[in-house]
Design a protein around this motif. Structure first.
Motif, PDB file in Angstrom:
ATOM      1  N   LEU A   3      39.878  28.080  36.668  1.00 63.76           N
ATOM      2  CA  LEU A   3      39.047  29.055  35.973  1.00 63.76           C
ATOM      3  C   LEU A   3      38.538  30.046  37.007  1.00 63.76           C
ATOM      4  CD1 LEU A   3      37.617  30.009  33.377  1.00 63.76           C
ATOM      5  CD2 LEU A   3      35.726  28.498  33.993  1.00 63.76           C
ATOM      6  N   VAL A   4      38.772  31.333  36.747  1.00 61.59           N
ATOM      7  CA  VAL A   4      38.388  32.383  37.700  1.00 61.59           C
ATOM      8  C   VAL A   4      37.614  33.468  36.949  1.00 61.59           C
ATOM      9  CG1 VAL A   4      39.250  34.060  39.380  1.00 61.59           C
ATOM     10  CG2 VAL A   4      40.493  31.929  39.034  1.00 61.59           C
ATOM     11  N   HIS A   5      36.492  33.894  37.532  1.00 61.63           N
ATOM     12  CA  HIS A   5      35.698  35.016  37.008  1.00 61.63           C
ATOM     13  C   HIS A   5      35.712  36.116  38.067  1.00 61.63           C
ATOM     14  CE1 HIS A   5      33.721  32.991  33.559  1.00 61.63           C
ATOM     15  NE2 HIS A   5      34.022  31.918  34.258  1.00 61.63           N
ATOM     16  N   VAL A   6      36.150  37.311  37.662  1.00 61.01           N
ATOM     17  CA  VAL A   6      36.283  38.421  38.614  1.00 61.01           C
ATOM     18  C   VAL A   6      35.601  39.662  38.045  1.00 61.01           C
ATOM     19  CG1 VAL A   6      37.920  39.868  39.887  1.00 61.01           C
ATOM     20  CG2 VAL A   6      38.494  37.487  39.410  1.00 61.01           C
ATOM     21  N   GLU A   7      34.910  40.374  38.916  1.00 59.65           N
ATOM     22  CA  GLU A   7      34.335  41.663  38.551  1.00 59.65           C
ATOM     23  C   GLU A   7      35.315  42.743  38.991  1.00 59.65           C
ATOM     24  OE1 GLU A   7      30.637  43.885  40.348  1.00 59.65           O
ATOM     25  OE2 GLU A   7      29.957  42.229  39.063  1.00 59.65           O
ATOM     26  N   LEU A   8      35.752  43.560  38.018  1.00 54.59           N
ATOM     27  CA  LEU A   8      36.734  44.619  38.272  1.00 54.59           C
ATOM     28  C   LEU A   8      36.078  45.988  38.117  1.00 54.59           C
ATOM     29  CD1 LEU A   8      39.634  43.291  36.002  1.00 54.59           C
ATOM     30  CD2 LEU A   8      39.475  43.035  38.475  1.00 54.59           C
ATOM     31  N   LYS A   9      36.683  46.985  38.763  1.00 53.27           N
ATOM     32  CA  LYS A   9      36.241  48.361  38.595  1.00 53.27           C
ATOM     33  C   LYS A   9      37.451  49.197  38.217  1.00 53.27           C
ATOM     34  CE  LYS A   9      33.086  50.052  41.370  1.00 53.27           C
ATOM     35  NZ  LYS A   9      32.420  50.649  42.548  1.00 53.27           N
ATOM     36  N   GLU A  33      36.315  43.794  42.690  1.00 51.17           N
ATOM     37  CA  GLU A  33      35.079  43.965  43.449  1.00 51.17           C
ATOM     38  C   GLU A  33      34.694  42.642  44.107  1.00 51.17           C
ATOM     39  OE1 GLU A  33      32.915  46.881  43.825  1.00 51.17           O
ATOM     40  OE2 GLU A  33      34.906  47.661  43.361  1.00 51.17           O
ATOM     41  N   LYS A  34      34.608  41.596  43.297  1.00 53.64           N
ATOM     42  CA  LYS A  34      34.288  40.248  43.794  1.00 53.64           C
ATOM     43  C   LYS A  34      34.598  39.253  42.692  1.00 53.64           C
ATOM     44  CE  LYS A  34      29.503  40.674  42.311  1.00 53.64           C
ATOM     45  NZ  LYS A  34      28.120  40.649  42.687  1.00 53.64           N
ATOM     46  N   GLY A  35      34.659  37.987  43.060  1.00 58.26           N
ATOM     47  CA  GLY A  35      34.915  36.966  42.053  1.00 58.26           C
ATOM     48  C   GLY A  35      34.822  35.562  42.617  1.00 58.26           C
ATOM     49  N   THR A  36      34.724  34.614  41.716  1.00 60.70           N
ATOM     50  CA  THR A  36      34.679  33.202  42.093  1.00 60.70           C
ATOM     51  C   THR A  36      35.567  32.415  41.143  1.00 60.70           C
ATOM     52  OG1 THR A  36      32.773  32.758  40.673  1.00 60.70           O
ATOM     53  CG2 THR A  36      32.303  33.322  42.976  1.00 60.70           C
ATOM     54  N   GLY A  80      42.341  42.613  45.504  1.00 62.63           N
ATOM     55  CA  GLY A  80      43.478  42.625  44.599  1.00 62.63           C
ATOM     56  C   GLY A  80      43.348  43.661  43.503  1.00 62.63           C
ATOM     57  N   THR A  81      44.349  43.663  42.626  1.00 65.96           N
ATOM     58  CA  THR A  81      44.380  44.604  41.511  1.00 65.96           C
ATOM     59  C   THR A  81      44.898  43.915  40.262  1.00 65.96           C
ATOM     60  OG1 THR A  81      46.615  45.329  42.067  1.00 65.96           O
ATOM     61  CG2 THR A  81      44.798  46.644  42.964  1.00 65.96           C
ATOM     62  N   LEU A  82      44.549  44.507  39.134  1.00 63.51           N
ATOM     63  CA  LEU A  82      45.095  44.106  37.846  1.00 63.51           C
ATOM     64  C   LEU A  82      45.539  45.392  37.164  1.00 63.51           C
ATOM     65  CD1 LEU A  82      45.568  42.012  35.532  1.00 63.51           C
ATOM     66  CD2 LEU A  82      43.303  42.664  34.703  1.00 63.51           C
ATOM     67  N   LYS A  83      46.839  45.461  36.858  1.00 62.08           N
ATOM     68  CA  LYS A  83      47.370  46.625  36.146  1.00 62.08           C
ATOM     69  C   LYS A  83      47.679  46.204  34.711  1.00 62.08           C
ATOM     70  CE  LYS A  83      49.345  48.764  40.232  1.00 62.08           C
ATOM     71  NZ  LYS A  83      50.560  49.206  40.925  1.00 62.08           N
ATOM     72  N   VAL A  84      47.099  46.926  33.767  1.00 58.00           N
ATOM     73  CA  VAL A  84      47.363  46.697  32.351  1.00 58.00           C
ATOM     74  C   VAL A  84      47.812  48.029  31.777  1.00 58.00           C
ATOM     75  CG1 VAL A  84      46.441  45.944  30.141  1.00 58.00           C
ATOM     76  CG2 VAL A  84      45.583  44.910  32.247  1.00 58.00           C
ATOM     77  N   GLY A  85      49.104  48.116  31.455  1.00 59.68           N
ATOM     78  CA  GLY A  85      49.655  49.395  31.003  1.00 59.68           C
ATOM     79  C   GLY A  85      49.500  50.436  32.098  1.00 59.68           C
ATOM     80  N   SER A  86      48.863  51.559  31.774  1.00 58.79           N
ATOM     81  CA  SER A  86      48.649  52.616  32.770  1.00 58.79           C
ATOM     82  C   SER A  86      47.307  52.478  33.480  1.00 58.79           C
ATOM     83  CB  SER A  86      48.738  53.994  32.089  1.00 58.79           C
ATOM     84  OG  SER A  86      47.736  54.092  31.092  1.00 58.79           O
ATOM     85  N   GLY A 106      35.105  54.065  37.678  1.00 58.39           N
ATOM     86  CA  GLY A 106      33.965  53.369  38.273  1.00 58.39           C
ATOM     87  C   GLY A 106      33.268  52.391  37.343  1.00 58.39           C
ATOM     88  N   LYS A 107      33.758  52.243  36.124  1.00 55.50           N
ATOM     89  CA  LYS A 107      33.155  51.316  35.165  1.00 55.50           C
ATOM     90  C   LYS A 107      33.508  49.874  35.550  1.00 55.50           C
ATOM     91  CE  LYS A 107      32.773  50.195  30.281  1.00 55.50           C
ATOM     92  NZ  LYS A 107      33.207  50.465  28.926  1.00 55.50           N
ATOM     93  N   ILE A 108      32.518  48.995  35.427  1.00 54.91           N
ATOM     94  CA  ILE A 108      32.707  47.587  35.766  1.00 54.91           C
ATOM     95  C   ILE A 108      33.210  46.821  34.534  1.00 54.91           C
ATOM     96  CG2 ILE A 108      31.533  45.452  36.488  1.00 54.91           C
ATOM     97  CD1 ILE A 108      31.794  47.501  38.734  1.00 54.91           C
ATOM     98  N   TRP A 109      34.226  45.975  34.757  1.00 56.41           N
ATOM     99  CA  TRP A 109      34.804  45.113  33.724  1.00 56.41           C
ATOM    100  C   TRP A 109      34.802  43.684  34.244  1.00 56.41           C
ATOM    101  CZ3 TRP A 109      36.202  47.082  29.022  1.00 56.41           C
ATOM    102  CH2 TRP A 109      36.328  48.464  28.938  1.00 56.41           C
TER     103      TRP A 109
END
Length: 192
Positions: free
Chosen positions: A129-135, A115-118, A103-109, A139-142
């Protein structure tokens, strides 16, 4: 004197035996009250009612628009578009452990890719409650944290194509260190 001590001993034995009879009577009267109820005990959690809302391996999409507030400059806002795919890994009566696999998360531009999540969905408390690792694009991880309450009614089973409405709330829902997220009326739809 001999008769008095014998009489005294006899009275002691009679009083001890009387005390034992009283104790035995009390036990025979009290124990049945605690041991066996006078009415049948029924539970609303019978086997027929203890069905999981969905089974292991069920797939879902979570979508929804919302708004974001900058963590440091609260007046700075941006639009949000959430799109996640998840699978039920473990399901018990009322609680499901989910694995976020895309999936994706778009915030503004900015666009963040999953990457993965539970996560954990609790039907009894109507919370998720969901915890997701985003890139991000560089390439920075959020870390994305989504905390929400189910605002729609919950069916006994969630069939394919059926959905639940969830309100993801700020400040609990956030891209850690960057954005507080508010995604009211997000939809979780079962896809398989």
């Amino acid at each position: 004197m001999f008769d008095k001590s014998r009489e005294h001993q006899r009275l002691k034995i009679i009083s001890i035996l009387s005390l034992l009879v009283i104790i035995a009577s009390a036990v025979t009267v009290a124990v049945p009250v605690y041991a066996k109820p006078d009415h049948p005990i029924t539970s609303e959690h019978t086997k027929a009612n203890r069905t999981a809302i969905f089974g292991k391996g069920a797939s879902f999409t979570t979508t929804g628009p919302g708004t974001a507030n900058d963590v440091n400059a609260h007046t700075k806002t941006a639009t949000v578009d959430l799109r996640l795919t998840a699978t039920a890994e473990k399901v018990t009566f009322g609680v499901a452990k989910i694995s976020v696999n895309g999936g994706t998360l778009k915030v503004g531009s900015d666009t963040f890719t999953v990457e993965k999540g539970t996560g954990r969905l609790n039907v009894h408390s109507k919370k998720i409650l969901v915890h997701v690792e985003l890139k991000d694009g560089s390439g920075k991880i959020w870390h994305l944290i989504l905390y929400g309450k189910i605002s729609s009614s919950i069916p006994k089973t969630l069939a394919n194509g059926a959905s639940l409405t969830i309100d993801f709330m700020k400040p609990q829902s956030k891209v850690a260190g960057k954005w507080f997220l508010s995604i009211p009326n997000a939809t979780i739809t079962r896809t398989a």
